[in-house]
Every structure is written in structure tokens, then in C-alpha cells.
Write a protein that holds these residues in place. Structure first.
Motif, PDB file in Angstrom:
ATOM      1  N   LYS A   1       0.843  -1.190   0.000  1.00  0.00           N
ATOM      2  CA  LYS A   1       0.000   0.000   0.000  1.00  0.00           C
ATOM      3  C   LYS A   1       0.880   1.242   0.000  1.00  0.00           C
ATOM      4  O   LYS A   1       2.067   1.189   0.333  1.00  0.00           O
ATOM      5  CB  LYS A   1      -0.948   0.011   1.202  1.00  0.00           C
ATOM      6  CG  LYS A   1      -0.270  -0.113   2.554  1.00  0.00           C
ATOM      7  CD  LYS A   1      -1.295  -0.206   3.662  1.00  0.00           C
ATOM      8  CE  LYS A   1      -0.610  -0.358   5.018  1.00  0.00           C
ATOM      9  NZ  LYS A   1      -1.580  -0.458   6.113  1.00  0.00           N
TER      10      LYS A   1
ATOM     11  N   GLN B   1     -10.026   6.808 -10.083  1.00  0.00           N
ATOM     12  CA  GLN B   1     -10.223   5.546  -9.364  1.00  0.00           C
ATOM     13  C   GLN B   1      -8.899   5.012  -8.810  1.00  0.00           C
ATOM     14  O   GLN B   1      -8.857   4.469  -7.711  1.00  0.00           O
ATOM     15  CB  GLN B   1     -10.863   4.513 -10.287  1.00  0.00           C
ATOM     16  CG  GLN B   1     -12.313   4.819 -10.641  1.00  0.00           C
ATOM     17  CD  GLN B   1     -13.033   3.603 -11.218  1.00  0.00           C
ATOM     18  OE1 GLN B   1     -12.533   2.489 -11.136  1.00  0.00           O
ATOM     19  NE2 GLN B   1     -14.189   3.831 -11.795  1.00  0.00           N
ATOM     20  N   ILE B   2      -7.835   5.174  -9.583  1.00  0.00           N
ATOM     21  CA  ILE B   2      -6.520   4.748  -9.096  1.00  0.00           C
ATOM     22  C   ILE B   2      -6.104   5.597  -7.899  1.00  0.00           C
ATOM     23  O   ILE B   2      -5.577   5.095  -6.899  1.00  0.00           O
ATOM     24  CB  ILE B   2      -5.471   4.839 -10.228  1.00  0.00           C
ATOM     25  CG1 ILE B   2      -5.804   3.839 -11.345  1.00  0.00           C
ATOM     26  CG2 ILE B   2      -4.073   4.565  -9.684  1.00  0.00           C
ATOM     27  CD1 ILE B   2      -4.890   3.939 -12.548  1.00  0.00           C
TER      28      ILE B   2
ATOM     29  N   SER C   1      -7.684   4.696  -4.571  1.00  0.00           N
ATOM     30  CA  SER C   1      -7.256   3.457  -3.934  1.00  0.00           C
ATOM     31  C   SER C   1      -6.197   3.745  -2.883  1.00  0.00           C
ATOM     32  O   SER C   1      -5.339   4.609  -3.040  1.00  0.00           O
ATOM     33  CB  SER C   1      -6.694   2.488  -4.988  1.00  0.00           C
ATOM     34  OG  SER C   1      -6.098   1.374  -4.374  1.00  0.00           O
ATOM     35  N   ARG C   2      -6.237   2.988  -1.784  1.00  0.00           N
ATOM     36  CA  ARG C   2      -5.247   3.168  -0.722  1.00  0.00           C
ATOM     37  C   ARG C   2      -3.920   2.505  -1.055  1.00  0.00           C
ATOM     38  O   ARG C   2      -2.955   2.625  -0.298  1.00  0.00           O
ATOM     39  CB  ARG C   2      -5.780   2.587   0.589  1.00  0.00           C
ATOM     40  CG  ARG C   2      -5.965   1.078   0.571  1.00  0.00           C
ATOM     41  CD  ARG C   2      -6.604   0.603   1.863  1.00  0.00           C
ATOM     42  NE  ARG C   2      -6.819  -0.830   1.885  1.00  0.00           N
ATOM     43  CZ  ARG C   2      -5.947  -1.710   2.360  1.00  0.00           C
ATOM     44  NH1 ARG C   2      -4.806  -1.293   2.851  1.00  0.00           N
ATOM     45  NH2 ARG C   2      -6.212  -3.012   2.350  1.00  0.00           N
ATOM     46  N   TYR C   3      -3.877   1.809  -2.200  1.00  0.00           N
ATOM     47  CA  TYR C   3      -2.654   1.109  -2.563  1.00  0.00           C
ATOM     48  C   TYR C   3      -1.622   2.016  -3.225  1.00  0.00           C
ATOM     49  O   TYR C   3      -0.447   1.667  -3.290  1.00  0.00           O
ATOM     50  CB  TYR C   3      -2.974  -0.055  -3.510  1.00  0.00           C
ATOM     51  CG  TYR C   3      -3.990  -1.025  -2.959  1.00  0.00           C
ATOM     52  CD1 TYR C   3      -3.727  -1.774  -1.827  1.00  0.00           C
ATOM     53  CD2 TYR C   3      -5.231  -1.185  -3.576  1.00  0.00           C
ATOM     54  CE1 TYR C   3      -4.660  -2.665  -1.311  1.00  0.00           C
ATOM     55  CE2 TYR C   3      -6.170  -2.073  -3.075  1.00  0.00           C
ATOM     56  CZ  TYR C   3      -5.882  -2.811  -1.942  1.00  0.00           C
ATOM     57  OH  TYR C   3      -6.812  -3.683  -1.440  1.00  0.00           O
TER      58      TYR C   3
ATOM     59  N   TYR D   1      -3.316  -5.143  -8.700  1.00  0.00           N
ATOM     60  CA  TYR D   1      -4.156  -4.062  -8.189  1.00  0.00           C
ATOM     61  C   TYR D   1      -4.646  -3.165  -9.322  1.00  0.00           C
ATOM     62  O   TYR D   1      -5.840  -2.840  -9.423  1.00  0.00           O
ATOM     63  CB  TYR D   1      -3.376  -3.221  -7.172  1.00  0.00           C
ATOM     64  CG  TYR D   1      -3.157  -3.885  -5.836  1.00  0.00           C
ATOM     65  CD1 TYR D   1      -3.948  -4.952  -5.416  1.00  0.00           C
ATOM     66  CD2 TYR D   1      -2.149  -3.442  -4.975  1.00  0.00           C
ATOM     67  CE1 TYR D   1      -3.742  -5.559  -4.200  1.00  0.00           C
ATOM     68  CE2 TYR D   1      -1.942  -4.043  -3.743  1.00  0.00           C
ATOM     69  CZ  TYR D   1      -2.733  -5.107  -3.363  1.00  0.00           C
ATOM     70  OH  TYR D   1      -2.531  -5.703  -2.145  1.00  0.00           O
TER      71      TYR D   1
ATOM     72  N   ILE E   1      -8.509  -2.558 -10.881  1.00  0.00           N
ATOM     73  CA  ILE E   1      -9.154  -1.244 -11.002  1.00  0.00           C
ATOM     74  C   ILE E   1      -9.608  -1.001 -12.433  1.00  0.00           C
ATOM     75  O   ILE E   1     -10.719  -0.496 -12.670  1.00  0.00           O
ATOM     76  CB  ILE E   1      -8.182  -0.142 -10.540  1.00  0.00           C
ATOM     77  CG1 ILE E   1      -7.919  -0.281  -9.034  1.00  0.00           C
ATOM     78  CG2 ILE E   1      -8.752   1.243 -10.844  1.00  0.00           C
ATOM     79  CD1 ILE E   1      -6.848   0.658  -8.507  1.00  0.00           C
TER      80      ILE E   1
ATOM     81  N   ASP F   1     -12.664  -3.119 -13.146  1.00  0.00           N
ATOM     82  CA  ASP F   1     -13.826  -2.556 -12.479  1.00  0.00           C
ATOM     83  C   ASP F   1     -14.371  -1.358 -13.251  1.00  0.00           C
ATOM     84  O   ASP F   1     -15.593  -1.206 -13.413  1.00  0.00           O
ATOM     85  CB  ASP F   1     -13.452  -2.153 -11.059  1.00  0.00           C
ATOM     86  CG  ASP F   1     -14.645  -1.628 -10.272  1.00  0.00           C
ATOM     87  OD1 ASP F   1     -15.581  -2.405 -10.026  1.00  0.00           O
ATOM     88  OD2 ASP F   1     -14.635  -0.441  -9.909  1.00  0.00           O
TER      89      ASP F   1
END
Length: 368
Positions: A45, A66-67, A70-72, A134, A138, A141
Motif C-alpha cells: 500500500k 479511481q486509481i 485506492s489506498r494502494y 491491483y 481497477i 472494475d
């Protein structure tokens, strides 16, 4: 019985007035749970990712959003050319780069397909594979949201569900492992050193000529460390609940009972080491190095045992930490009862009995 209580009180007094021993007993569990809980984790993350958007259209901006959500990932500013991208990888400033070509949305709408380039730093292959997965998730999705339902006649959409750990937190794996590691090191080392210390100082000879039975000598050394180790279990569980947000799903009395069994197993192992050694340095070296590596390698919390060669899988069965690790995960994480861990409990009991018999027999031989 009165003599036993006197010796137990003496051992407690020795432990409590020794600051180094107290630091090992209570400092090591706290430090290790903090290190494994926060610093050492298999989660990926907050990785630095570079976004190069040559399209600057609605589709690319939506996907970038969206990227970014993300918490990553942590998005870095885009460079001016590809040399700066390569320089970012070389200097370790970024772990991944996503490059959107020009006309990204146009190709997606008119040709029903569009390409983008994903570059990852594969010097760490596991980390790179995780980051690629990851980003791919995304993108898929986003694609499922913009694709009309009737556009594809046949679609298979898997519905995934993560049991016991929906957020895939590494703490669910490390806390049971740290409990096994801490109890193994502390109980084995403290017990082994305490008995060998009696030999080096000559007080063991005094005990030999006294009416005090050898079994009571061993018990007087083991009981204080049993009680202090249970305090360690409580401290680890409190840190896990209130600091690492890891609730206990199963029965707390069952968890304490199994922890007590494992502590007794470790104490008997420490006694076995003590009767086979004659110096504190040797006992400490065997306890640390001889217990640390097998616990880390063969308990299953750092490396999957199923991936090891068959001979190593067979060797792992002799490591008590492996069975305790399974027990803690089953009770603490999965919320299972004794019906699910009776086999592991019997194995730990068997190891304890075997070690205790060998230790007592060796101890008596050394006393004659």
C-alpha cells in the motif's frame, strides 16, 4: 509444598530484581508485536505510482481518479519525457508507471478497445506482481461500469468473498506468528538459563544434597516463567485489540488454555536444553539461534509450509510453534472451538510429555 512455595518465591524475587530479565520478558513481546504489526507486513500500500496522461480526456481522468482513490497507490507528478520515467525507477522514487496514449477515449468508444502501458519495477517480483494485479483489478472494475449490459452476450462475473479477513490485513497473519515466536524464545531461553545458572554458581550442588526432590526444583524454576508468560499473552492480545484493531473471534478461555499448554511445552524444551548444557552462554545461544530459525521457517507464518520440499514438511511437524500457530489462527481469527483444534492440542501435549520425560530422566542421571 511449603518448600516449593519458598523456591517459587525466591525465583520470582530473582526475576523481578533483574532489569535485563524483565526487559527480555516484557520488552521483547511489545517490540516484536509493534514491528510485525506495523513495519513488517505483506500488504502493499501507499506505493509511489506515476501517471502520464497524454489523452487528457474524460475516460482517462475517470480511471486516474479511481486509481488515486485506492489506498494502494500514491500518485506522483508526471515527468516531461520517458527518460525521467526511467530515472524515477532507477532512483527508487516510483514503483509503477501508467501511461495513457493520445485518443484513449476515442479508441475506447469507436474501436471498442484501447491500450495503456503499465510499467512496474520487477526488482522485487512479488511486489511488482501485486501492484500489477491491483491496477488490473481497477481497470476491470472501470470497464465493467462503462460497458453496456447487452454489449457482450456471454459474461462470467465471479463474485469473490474473503473469509475471516475481508480487508486482507497482514496483522491477521503476523499476530498469531508473533505470539508463537515470543513465547517460544522467552520461555525456552529464560528457563534454560535459570537452571544452568544454578550449576555455574554451585547452588545446584546444595540442592542435590537437600531433601528437596529434583522434580520440585524443576517446577520451582518453571512456574514463575509460566505465570509471567501468561502476562505476555495478555499484553499481546491487548495490543492486538486496541492498537492493531484485531478482535478475538473465538473463545478467550480456550485461547488462554491453549497458550498455557504451549508455554508448558516451551518450558519443558528449555528444561531439556538446560540439562544438556553446562554454561549460560551455550544455553542462551541454543535457545536463541536454535529456536528462532525453526520457529520463523517452519511455523508457517512467514513461509507457506505447503511450498516446501517434502523432507522439510516432515521436519516442520516437530516444531511446536507450527501447531500453536494453527491453534491461534483457528481460535482467534476464525472463531473455531476445540473440535477444530483437538489434533493440534494432542500433538502439543504429546511433545510436552516426551520432552518432560526425557528431561527428568536426564536430570536424574546428572544428579547421581
Amino acid at each position: 509444598m511449603k518448600q516449593l512455595l519458598v523456591f517459587i518465591r525466591k525465583e520470582f524475587a530473582h526475576v523481578l530484581r533483574d532489569r535485563k530479565t524483565l526487559l527480555i520478558l516484557f520488552g521483547m513481546p511489545v517490540v516484536q508485536i509493534l514491528i510485525f504489526g506495523f513495519a513488517l507486513t505483506n500488504e502493499v500500500k501507499n506505493s509511489k505510482i506515476l501517471i502520464v496522461d497524454h489523452a487528457r480526456d474524460e475516460a482517462s481522468q475517470q480511471l486516474i481518479s479511481q486509481i488515486d482513490a485506492s489506498r494502494y497507490f500514491e500518485i506522483e507528478n508526471a515527468p516531461l519525457n520517458y527518460r525521467q520515467i526511467e530515472s524515477g525507477f532507477k532512483e527508487g522514487k516510483i514503483k509503477m508507471a501508467v501511461i495513457f496514449p493520445a485518443n484513449f477515449q476515442s479508441d475506447l468508444l469507436h474501436q471498442h478497445r484501447a491500450q495503456l502501458q503499465v510499467i512496474a519495477d520487477a526488482s522485487d517480483p512479488n511486489n511488482a506482481t501485486t501492484l500489477i494485479n491491483y491496477v488490473s483489478s481497477i481497470i476491470q472494475d472501470y470497464q465493467s461500469h462503462i460497458t453496456p449490459p447487452a454489449a457482450i452476450p456471454y459474461r462470467i462475473i465471479p463474485e469473490t468473498r474473503m473469509l475471516y479477513n475481508p480487508q486482507l490485513k497482514g496483522v491477521h497473519n503476523f499476530v498469531p506468528g508473533v505470539m508463537a515466536l515470543v513465547l517460544m524464545l522467552v520461555c525456552v531461553m529464560m528457563t534454560a538459563v535459570s537452571i544452568v545458572r544454578e550449576k555455574e554458581t554451585g547452588t545446584m550442588e546444595i540442592l542435590l544434597v537437600s531433601p528437596f526432590k529434583p522434580i520440585l526444583v524443576i517446577l520451582s524454576k518453571a512456574i514463575p516463567y509460566l505465570l509471567l508468560s501468561l502476562i505476555n499473552v495478555i499484553s499481546i492480545l491487548l495490543l492486538s485489540i486496541f492498537l492493531l484493531d484485531l478482535p478475538i473471534a473465538g473463545s478467550i478461555p480456550l485461547l488462554f488454555a491453549e497458550s498455557t499448554l504451549f508455554i508448558i511445552t516451551c518450558l519443558t524444551l528449555g528444561i531439556f536444553i538446560s540439562v544438556k548444557t553446562s554454561s549460560q552462554q551455550t544455553a542462551m545461544l541454543i535457545s536463541l539461534m536454535g529456536m528462532l530459525l525453526p520457529t520463523i521457517l517452519f511455523s508457517g507464518f512467514m513461509f507457506p509450509i505447503e511450498n516446501m520440499p517434502l523432507p522439510l514438511q516432515i521436519i516442520s511437524n516437530a516444531v511446536p510453534a507450527k501447531w500453536y500457530y494453527i491453534i491461534v489462527k483457528s481460535v482467534m481469527i476464525k472463531g473455531l472451538g476445540i473440535s477444530a483444534i483437538w489434533k493440534e492440542t494432542l500433538i502439543l501435549t504429546g511433545i510436552t510429555i516426551i520432552l518432560l520425560i526425557i528431561s527428568l530422566k536426564s536430570f536424574k542421571i546428572r544428579l547421581t
